[in-house]
Design a protein around this motif. Structure first.
Motif, PDB file in Angstrom:
ATOM      1  N   PRO A 157      -0.685   9.560  11.110  1.00  0.00           N
ATOM      2  CA  PRO A 157       0.262  10.444  10.429  1.00  0.00           C
ATOM      3  C   PRO A 157       0.838   9.828   9.147  1.00  0.00           C
ATOM      4  CG  PRO A 157       0.632  10.548  12.781  1.00  0.00           C
ATOM      5  CD  PRO A 157      -0.394   9.472  12.549  1.00  0.00           C
ATOM      6  N   GLY A 158       0.649  10.556   8.041  1.00  0.00           N
ATOM      7  CA  GLY A 158       1.212  10.102   6.761  1.00  0.00           C
ATOM      8  C   GLY A 158       0.425   9.024   6.063  1.00  0.00           C
ATOM      9  N   ARG A 159      -0.788   8.737   6.540  1.00  0.00           N
ATOM     10  CA  ARG A 159      -1.624   7.663   5.955  1.00  0.00           C
ATOM     11  C   ARG A 159      -3.036   8.211   5.746  1.00  0.00           C
ATOM     12  NH1 ARG A 159      -2.700   3.747   9.007  1.00  0.00           N
ATOM     13  NH2 ARG A 159      -2.272   1.876   7.769  1.00  0.00           N
ATOM     14  N   TYR A 160      -3.482   8.186   4.504  1.00  0.00           N
ATOM     15  CA  TYR A 160      -4.779   8.766   4.141  1.00  0.00           C
ATOM     16  C   TYR A 160      -5.659   7.726   3.451  1.00  0.00           C
ATOM     17  CZ  TYR A 160      -2.946  13.413   5.168  1.00  0.00           C
ATOM     18  OH  TYR A 160      -2.418  14.511   5.803  1.00  0.00           O
ATOM     19  N   PHE A 161      -6.929   7.699   3.863  1.00  0.00           N
ATOM     20  CA  PHE A 161      -7.932   6.846   3.205  1.00  0.00           C
ATOM     21  C   PHE A 161      -8.739   7.710   2.240  1.00  0.00           C
ATOM     22  CE2 PHE A 161      -8.333   4.180   7.371  1.00  0.00           C
ATOM     23  CZ  PHE A 161      -7.080   3.634   7.143  1.00  0.00           C
ATOM     24  N   GLN A 162      -9.333   7.042   1.246  1.00  0.00           N
ATOM     25  CA  GLN A 162     -10.376   7.634   0.398  1.00  0.00           C
ATOM     26  C   GLN A 162      -9.941   8.967  -0.221  1.00  0.00           C
ATOM     27  OE1 GLN A 162     -13.569   7.852   3.247  1.00  0.00           O
ATOM     28  NE2 GLN A 162     -13.616   5.639   3.524  1.00  0.00           N
ATOM     29  N   VAL A 163      -8.756   8.990  -0.802  1.00  0.00           N
ATOM     30  CA  VAL A 163      -8.310  10.214  -1.473  1.00  0.00           C
ATOM     31  C   VAL A 163      -9.014  10.387  -2.810  1.00  0.00           C
ATOM     32  CG1 VAL A 163      -6.062  10.187  -0.340  1.00  0.00           C
ATOM     33  CG2 VAL A 163      -6.334   9.042  -2.559  1.00  0.00           C
ATOM     34  N   VAL A 167       0.441   7.236  -4.243  1.00  0.00           N
ATOM     35  CA  VAL A 167      -1.004   7.203  -4.461  1.00  0.00           C
ATOM     36  C   VAL A 167      -1.496   5.759  -4.455  1.00  0.00           C
ATOM     37  CG1 VAL A 167      -2.877   7.886  -5.998  1.00  0.00           C
ATOM     38  CG2 VAL A 167      -0.805   9.295  -5.855  1.00  0.00           C
ATOM     39  N   ASP A 168      -2.525   5.519  -3.642  1.00  0.00           N
ATOM     40  CA  ASP A 168      -3.058   4.159  -3.514  1.00  0.00           C
ATOM     41  C   ASP A 168      -4.527   4.245  -3.125  1.00  0.00           C
ATOM     42  OD1 ASP A 168      -2.922   1.262  -3.223  1.00  0.00           O
ATOM     43  OD2 ASP A 168      -3.031   1.618  -1.065  1.00  0.00           O
ATOM     44  N   ASP A 169      -5.323   3.369  -3.702  1.00  0.00           N
ATOM     45  CA  ASP A 169      -6.752   3.362  -3.394  1.00  0.00           C
ATOM     46  C   ASP A 169      -7.032   3.011  -1.947  1.00  0.00           C
ATOM     47  OD1 ASP A 169      -9.610   3.247  -3.834  1.00  0.00           O
ATOM     48  OD2 ASP A 169      -9.399   1.070  -3.782  1.00  0.00           O
ATOM     49  N   HIS A 170      -6.151   2.250  -1.347  1.00  0.00           N
ATOM     50  CA  HIS A 170      -6.363   1.814   0.025  1.00  0.00           C
ATOM     51  C   HIS A 170      -5.795   2.845   1.005  1.00  0.00           C
ATOM     52  CE1 HIS A 170      -5.289  -1.249   3.382  1.00  0.00           C
ATOM     53  NE2 HIS A 170      -6.385  -0.592   3.673  1.00  0.00           N
ATOM     54  N   ILE A 171      -4.473   2.972   1.020  1.00  0.00           N
ATOM     55  CA  ILE A 171      -3.804   3.925   1.911  1.00  0.00           C
ATOM     56  C   ILE A 171      -2.801   4.717   1.099  1.00  0.00           C
ATOM     57  CG2 ILE A 171      -2.405   4.234   3.979  1.00  0.00           C
ATOM     58  CD1 ILE A 171      -3.352   1.499   4.929  1.00  0.00           C
ATOM     59  N   THR A 172      -3.028   6.003   0.965  1.00  0.00           N
ATOM     60  CA  THR A 172      -2.069   6.877   0.297  1.00  0.00           C
ATOM     61  C   THR A 172      -1.077   7.392   1.340  1.00  0.00           C
ATOM     62  OG1 THR A 172      -3.517   7.510  -1.523  1.00  0.00           O
ATOM     63  CG2 THR A 172      -1.810   9.091  -0.902  1.00  0.00           C
ATOM     64  N   GLY A 173       0.209   7.295   1.000  1.00  0.00           N
ATOM     65  CA  GLY A 173       1.247   7.673   1.953  1.00  0.00           C
ATOM     66  C   GLY A 173       1.867   9.024   1.632  1.00  0.00           C
ATOM     67  N   SER A 232       6.637  13.126   4.387  1.00  0.00           N
ATOM     68  CA  SER A 232       7.036  14.047   5.457  1.00  0.00           C
ATOM     69  C   SER A 232       6.215  13.836   6.727  1.00  0.00           C
ATOM     70  CB  SER A 232       6.899  15.501   4.983  1.00  0.00           C
ATOM     71  OG  SER A 232       5.543  15.804   4.724  1.00  0.00           O
ATOM     72  N   GLU A 233       4.986  13.293   6.601  1.00  0.00           N
ATOM     73  CA  GLU A 233       4.135  13.070   7.764  1.00  0.00           C
ATOM     74  C   GLU A 233       4.292  11.659   8.329  1.00  0.00           C
ATOM     75  OE1 GLU A 233       0.098  13.904   6.807  1.00  0.00           O
ATOM     76  OE2 GLU A 233       0.509  15.890   5.976  1.00  0.00           O
ATOM     77  N   HIS A 234       4.766  10.758   7.496  1.00  0.00           N
ATOM     78  CA  HIS A 234       4.866   9.335   7.859  1.00  0.00           C
ATOM     79  C   HIS A 234       5.939   9.140   8.932  1.00  0.00           C
ATOM     80  CE1 HIS A 234       5.461   4.974   7.232  1.00  0.00           C
ATOM     81  NE2 HIS A 234       4.267   4.975   6.652  1.00  0.00           N
ATOM     82  N   CYS A 241       0.849  -1.178   0.000  1.00  0.00           N
ATOM     83  CA  CYS A 241       0.000   0.000   0.000  1.00  0.00           C
ATOM     84  C   CYS A 241       0.899   1.247   0.000  1.00  0.00           C
ATOM     85  CB  CYS A 241      -0.933  -0.016   1.205  1.00  0.00           C
ATOM     86  SG  CYS A 241      -0.070   0.205   2.785  1.00  0.00           S
ATOM     87  N   GLY A 242       0.270   2.411  -0.054  1.00  0.00           N
ATOM     88  CA  GLY A 242       1.068   3.631  -0.081  1.00  0.00           C
ATOM     89  C   GLY A 242       1.927   3.799   1.148  1.00  0.00           C
ATOM     90  N   SER A 243       1.390   3.443   2.301  1.00  0.00           N
ATOM     91  CA  SER A 243       2.143   3.558   3.539  1.00  0.00           C
ATOM     92  C   SER A 243       3.326   2.598   3.549  1.00  0.00           C
ATOM     93  CB  SER A 243       1.227   3.268   4.732  1.00  0.00           C
ATOM     94  OG  SER A 243       1.970   3.250   5.930  1.00  0.00           O
ATOM     95  N   ALA A 244       3.085   1.364   3.111  1.00  0.00           N
ATOM     96  CA  ALA A 244       4.166   0.380   3.075  1.00  0.00           C
ATOM     97  C   ALA A 244       5.256   0.806   2.103  1.00  0.00           C
ATOM     98  CB  ALA A 244       3.608  -0.985   2.681  1.00  0.00           C
ATOM     99  N   THR A 245       4.858   1.375   0.986  1.00  0.00           N
ATOM    100  CA  THR A 245       5.835   1.814  -0.012  1.00  0.00           C
ATOM    101  C   THR A 245       6.713   2.927   0.551  1.00  0.00           C
ATOM    102  OG1 THR A 245       4.229   1.252  -1.731  1.00  0.00           O
ATOM    103  CG2 THR A 245       6.103   2.599  -2.398  1.00  0.00           C
ATOM    104  N   ILE A 246       6.091   3.817   1.323  1.00  0.00           N
ATOM    105  CA  ILE A 246       6.877   4.856   1.997  1.00  0.00           C
ATOM    106  C   ILE A 246       7.915   4.211   2.909  1.00  0.00           C
ATOM    107  CG2 ILE A 246       6.773   6.651   3.774  1.00  0.00           C
ATOM    108  CD1 ILE A 246       5.685   7.816   1.306  1.00  0.00           C
ATOM    109  N   GLY A 247       7.459   3.236   3.692  1.00  0.00           N
ATOM    110  CA  GLY A 247       8.371   2.592   4.623  1.00  0.00           C
ATOM    111  C   GLY A 247       9.519   1.880   3.925  1.00  0.00           C
ATOM    112  N   ILE A 248       9.226   1.256   2.797  1.00  0.00           N
ATOM    113  CA  ILE A 248      10.256   0.482   2.088  1.00  0.00           C
ATOM    114  C   ILE A 248      11.310   1.400   1.468  1.00  0.00           C
ATOM    115  CG2 ILE A 248      10.668  -1.059   0.126  1.00  0.00           C
ATOM    116  CD1 ILE A 248       7.849  -2.212   0.607  1.00  0.00           C
ATOM    117  N   PHE A 249      10.861   2.505   0.859  1.00  0.00           N
ATOM    118  CA  PHE A 249      11.767   3.277   0.016  1.00  0.00           C
ATOM    119  C   PHE A 249      12.144   4.653   0.580  1.00  0.00           C
ATOM    120  CE2 PHE A 249       9.483   0.363  -2.821  1.00  0.00           C
ATOM    121  CZ  PHE A 249      10.556  -0.290  -3.406  1.00  0.00           C
TER     122      PHE A 249
END
Length: 496
Positions: A283-289, A250-256, A259-261, A228-236
């Motif tokens: 912080p740094g995780r958004y639903f339903q963008v 950008v992700d349909d589930h969790i957009t990351g 700077s906030e993550h 998900c977007g949050s996981a991608t932030i964490g990985i990279f």
């Protein structure tokens, strides 16, 4: 063609009545029954397809050992360490008062074993389909149609995949005759590795084929998202450090938002004044963008800036560098804020190309997975033992190993013998059908000979594999990733 232990009653004019399923076809000479599995050859009912044996020498690219000719059994159990008799092409037990078509003895690790095989007729069956894509295929619970008929529904999505549940007794027998016929054909095609086009109500048109990439609205999916977007932030996160001021995945589930993550916080990335639409979770995780769709990250957007609000002028600054990327790396864009703090698209800096490409590199190939699910806890057990519940208990106690076409199965906990198998792990065209409608699937039960006798097995029908002739049988290599059905330890199964 396997002609042993086959059903059939001779009628006048050389016709034969097949009793291999409830349809009870009356077959003329030279013709097949409605299922195309049985035929009338000169007044004799025969199984059309060859009976399949697994041979490890084929897998090893070794020379084939000629199959033994029929011989009278002298009571000695002979070791067949590299050969396993499957139920594919073996025939059925229907109407289930009689023993299974083949009850074959063998010796494994010095222990006398027996394998009971039959082609089960499954009205209670279906397939679970996993489609590796983040694209929206349709709302959960919406109907999935083939040729206009409902054959299943969309079920809850999994990590990076969309899921379908197809078939089941309500579609096979509970709807119209056409619905049952179409559902049965779709299941049969999917289980035998064919491609099936289907449409989801208020959703996408899909082409599903086990072991192949899904096709969504005419586009062949290439990648399964890395996370998900949050996981991608964490990985990279570390790989973006110093190369860009802000990253939005950008992700349909969790957009990351980097700077906030928490990952950004630990890397001392300062706030950027970015504002996202949608609902902030943590912080740094958004639903339903955005709404689900086939655009960026499984959303309906084609311009990623649509999910941004105006930057906070107290924090943002002209020249701020912004990377927006999807969870597959398929979509990416680089922007810099102008004097009005509006993002302006720029060419991707050279030092960001590698980190973006690495997202794509870490995505696994998109694939369709088809798992057959069938309930074998019913009448077919009578072909194994005259006391069926003992077979169920033996399976639950791991005294009996269940395979399907020699492939390993997952057994559901709870009552009955409900199993699930990856259809790509079986030999080709392992599944059949009967027009009731229902699917025909191979199933084998392997256990110690003394356990088989204890559960009320049909001991007077046990025979060694070498007693079978080679006529009508074909030797094939097992799937390379399958454990050998007689893997070490099978003979040692005893309750703790």
């Amino acid at each position: 063609m396997s002609q042993e232990e086959q059903p059939g009653t001779q009628l006048g004019e050389a016709k034969v009545r097949c009793d291999a399923c409830p349809v009870m076809c009356i077959i003329k000479p030279g013709m097949t029954g409605a299922c195309d599995r049985y035929a009338n050859r000169a007044g004799e009912l025969i199984r059309v397809d060859p009976h399949i044996l697994l041979e490890r020498t084929v897998l090893k690219d070794g020379g084939l050992v000629p199959f033994s000719q029929p011989a009278d059994w002298d009571g000695t159990i002979l070791p067949p360490p590299d050969r396993f008799v499957t139920a594919i092409g073996a025939g059925t037990t229907y109407p289930d008062y009689k023993p299974a078509p083949f009850i074959v003895s063998s010796e494994v690790d010095g222990v006398d074993m027996v394998t009971v095989v039959t082609e089960g007729i499954f009205s209670y069956c279906g397939v679970k389909v996993k489609i590796d894509t983040d694209r929206f295929v349709g709302p959960e619970t919406n109907a999935v149609r083939v040729a206009g008929e409902i054959v299943g529904h969309v079920t809850t999505g999994e990590y990076g995949s969309q899921m379908l549940s197809l078939g089941g007794v309500h579609h096979l027998t509970g709807g119209s005759k056409k619905e049952g016929r179409v559902a049965c054909q779709a299941l049969l095609d999917l289980c035998n590795g064919g491609a099936v086009e289907m449409h989801v109500d208020a959703g996408a048109t899909l082409v599903v084929q086990a072991g192949h990439p899904p096709i969504v609205n005419g586009t062949t999916e290439q990648r399964m998202r890395v996370g998900c977007g949050s996981a991608t932030i964490g990985i990279f996160a570390r790989q973006w450090l110093g190369k860009v001021d802000e990253v939005v995945v950008v992700d349909d589930h969790i957009t990351g938002v980097l700077s906030e993550h928490q990952a950004g916080k630990l890397l001392d990335i300062p706030p950027t004044g970015i504002r996202l639409k949608g609902r902030r979770s943590t912080p740094g995780r958004y639903f339903q963008v955005a709404e689900p769709g086939t655009g960026w990250g499984g959303t309906n957007i084609s311009d990623p800036l649509d999910i941004l609000g105006p930057f906070d002028p107290k924090t943002a600054f002209p020249g701020l560098r912004l990377l927006m990327v999807s969870t597959t790396g398929e979509h990416s864009g680089y922007y810099e804020l102008d004097e009005s703090l509006v993002p302006v698209a720029k060419a991707m800096p050279t030092d960001l190309v590698g980190p973006v490409d690495k997202i794509a590199e870490n995505c696994e190939p998109a694939m369709c997975t088809v798992l057959f699910v069938g309930g074998a806890g019913g009448s077919l057990r009578a072909g194994v033992t005259d006391n069926p519940v003992r077979l169920t208990r033996s399976v639950k106690e791991a005294l009996t190993k269940v395979t399907s076409g020699g492939a390993p199965v997952y057994l559901w906990p709870g009552g009955g013998i409900t199993f699930m198998v990856d259809v790509t792990r079986l030999p080709a065209n392992a599944f059949g059908y009967v027009p009731t409608p229902a699917l025909v699937a191979p199933i084998e039960f392997t256990l110690r000979l003394d356990d088989y006798e204890a559960l009320g097995g049909h001991m007077d029908h046990v025979r060694p594999l070498t007693s079978l002739g080679d006529t009508g049988r074909r030797q094939v290599a097992p799937h390379a990733e399958n454990p050998w059905p007689f893997a070490r330890g099978v003979a040692d199964r005893r309750p703790s």
